[in-house]
Design an enzyme around this catalytic site. Sequence first.
Site, PDB file in Angstrom:
ATOM      1  CB  CYS A  62      -0.951  -0.013   1.200  1.00 24.21           C
ATOM      2  SG  CYS A  62      -2.094  -1.421   1.142  1.00 24.21           S
ATOM      3  CB  THR A  63       3.982   2.158   1.787  1.00 16.68           C
ATOM      4  OG1 THR A  63       3.323   2.086   3.060  1.00 16.68           O
ATOM      5  CG2 THR A  63       4.987   3.291   1.783  1.00 16.68           C
TER       6      THR A  63
END
Length: 189
Positions: free
Chosen positions: A67-68
């Site tokens: 997600c980062t």
Amino acid sequence: MKNIISTIAFLFITINLISQENNQMKLGDKIGEFSALDDQGNVWKSTSAKSDFLVVYFYPAAMTGGCTKQACAYRDDKASFDELGVTVIGISGDEVKNLKYFKDSYQLNFPLLSDNEGTISKIFGVPANKGGEITREIDGENFLLVRSITTPRWTFILNKERKVIYKNAEVNAVEDSKNVKEIIKNYSK
């Protein structure tokens, strides 16, 4: 009695799964208005995005590896998206404070929305599962980050009329921003 309860539970789950499948957005479907709290605790409304395209990407959890990478790729491509008339929003089941930590930690330059009740994921037909929690160190202090639901990584592109022109339910987190940019460039030709 136990068999009846088991049968009812099975039927309920089956009906719920069928209705989720039938609710999935398809290319050409128009998305109605939606709103949610953003990473600053303000109400963000889809009607406020006056751009030619709205990219809506769902991700499982703030402050996690994939997600980062996905969020940072969108951050790094912001200037290109601005030139193409694109608004990008990221949506997860995270609480607002998680989103604020996420945005601040990685200098994200687009709105993150909290869909902690699964309202927006239902509109888009994105399945929502049980939430979760993780602990992350932020500025030398440990924080418990809780999310009410967890969604898979799905990306949608909506045109100016807010019709779905692209849907990807098998998103590669690292490549998502680049792929979306190419789709929009080719659509605009």
